[in-house]
Design a protein around this motif. Sequence first.
Motif, PDB file in Angstrom:
ATOM      1  N   LEU A  58      -2.307  11.479   8.097  1.00 15.86           N
ATOM      2  CA  LEU A  58      -1.204  10.572   7.780  1.00 15.86           C
ATOM      3  C   LEU A  58      -1.575   9.178   8.261  1.00 15.86           C
ATOM      4  CD1 LEU A  58       1.803  12.715   9.070  1.00 15.86           C
ATOM      5  CD2 LEU A  58       0.938  12.569   6.739  1.00 15.86           C
ATOM      6  N   VAL A  59      -1.209   8.174   7.467  1.00 19.31           N
ATOM      7  CA  VAL A  59      -1.442   6.781   7.846  1.00 19.31           C
ATOM      8  C   VAL A  59      -0.104   6.053   7.803  1.00 19.31           C
ATOM      9  CG1 VAL A  59      -2.569   4.608   7.213  1.00 19.31           C
ATOM     10  CG2 VAL A  59      -3.802   6.772   6.948  1.00 19.31           C
ATOM     11  N   LEU A  60       0.176   5.315   8.865  1.00 18.37           N
ATOM     12  CA  LEU A  60       1.378   4.494   8.925  1.00 18.37           C
ATOM     13  C   LEU A  60       1.165   3.256   8.060  1.00 18.37           C
ATOM     14  CD1 LEU A  60       4.179   4.093  10.243  1.00 18.37           C
ATOM     15  CD2 LEU A  60       3.000   2.831  12.062  1.00 18.37           C
ATOM     16  N   LEU A  61       2.105   2.992   7.156  1.00 24.05           N
ATOM     17  CA  LEU A  61       2.033   1.851   6.244  1.00 24.05           C
ATOM     18  C   LEU A  61       3.080   0.812   6.634  1.00 24.05           C
ATOM     19  CD1 LEU A  61       1.783   3.836   2.885  1.00 24.05           C
ATOM     20  CD2 LEU A  61      -0.105   2.909   4.261  1.00 24.05           C
ATOM     21  N   ASP A  62       2.715  -0.449   6.567  1.00 23.80           N
ATOM     22  CA  ASP A  62       3.588  -1.551   6.960  1.00 23.80           C
ATOM     23  C   ASP A  62       4.301  -2.126   5.744  1.00 23.80           C
ATOM     24  OD1 ASP A  62       4.825  -3.766   7.991  1.00 23.80           O
ATOM     25  OD2 ASP A  62       3.010  -4.687   8.786  1.00 23.80           O
ATOM     26  N   TYR A  63       5.610  -1.931   5.694  1.00 20.58           N
ATOM     27  CA  TYR A  63       6.452  -2.491   4.631  1.00 20.58           C
ATOM     28  C   TYR A  63       7.545  -3.365   5.230  1.00 20.58           C
ATOM     29  CZ  TYR A  63       4.320   0.482   1.107  1.00 20.58           C
ATOM     30  OH  TYR A  63       3.431   1.071   0.244  1.00 20.58           O
ATOM     31  N   ARG A  64       7.256  -4.007   6.343  1.00 20.74           N
ATOM     32  CA  ARG A  64       8.289  -4.774   7.041  1.00 20.74           C
ATOM     33  C   ARG A  64       8.823  -5.955   6.256  1.00 20.74           C
ATOM     34  NH1 ARG A  64       5.545  -5.268  12.814  1.00 20.74           N
ATOM     35  NH2 ARG A  64       3.732  -5.281  11.470  1.00 20.74           N
ATOM     36  N   GLU A  65       8.063  -6.464   5.278  1.00 24.14           N
ATOM     37  CA  GLU A  65       8.569  -7.596   4.505  1.00 24.14           C
ATOM     38  C   GLU A  65       9.545  -7.165   3.421  1.00 24.14           C
ATOM     39  OE1 GLU A  65       5.669  -6.023   1.688  1.00 24.14           O
ATOM     40  OE2 GLU A  65       5.666  -6.196   3.828  1.00 24.14           O
TER      41      GLU A  65
END
Length: 144
Positions: A58-65
């Motif tokens: 599993l890879v953590l993905l950054d969708y903070r925007e």
Amino acid sequence: MRGEMSINIERALERLWAKAADSIPDWLPMRYVEWLPGVYEIALGFQAAGKGRSNIYLVLLDYRERAVGSYGVYVGMSKYSPAQRFDQHKAGIRAAGSVLKRGIEVLTGPTLHLQYIKRSEAARIEEELALALAAAGLLVKGGH
């Protein structure tokens, strides 16, 4: 620290990483993600029947925007270790666009029990795990 405010958890993790980075196991995430305990529970529901050469990761993905949520997760399988495969993604080697662009770190802990399994089992688990995580409300990429 369950139930603690996320900002307090993130600060504590930053202090921990700064002072004890060499002694911290690689399965411990580098940042706080509120839904991570649920990922552990879901992943533990999957078991492989036999030993092999494939690994689920599993890879953590950054969708903070985005307004939809702050993080997502990529589900994959490979003959390489999760850390090696993550490095390949980030280097553009057989890279999934979501990991290349948004991958932050490997979430090793939830899938420790899904390492060195048969390829056929890994393919099945990869797909079913992605569906289960999506059903739990997470933004999921991969899992094909």
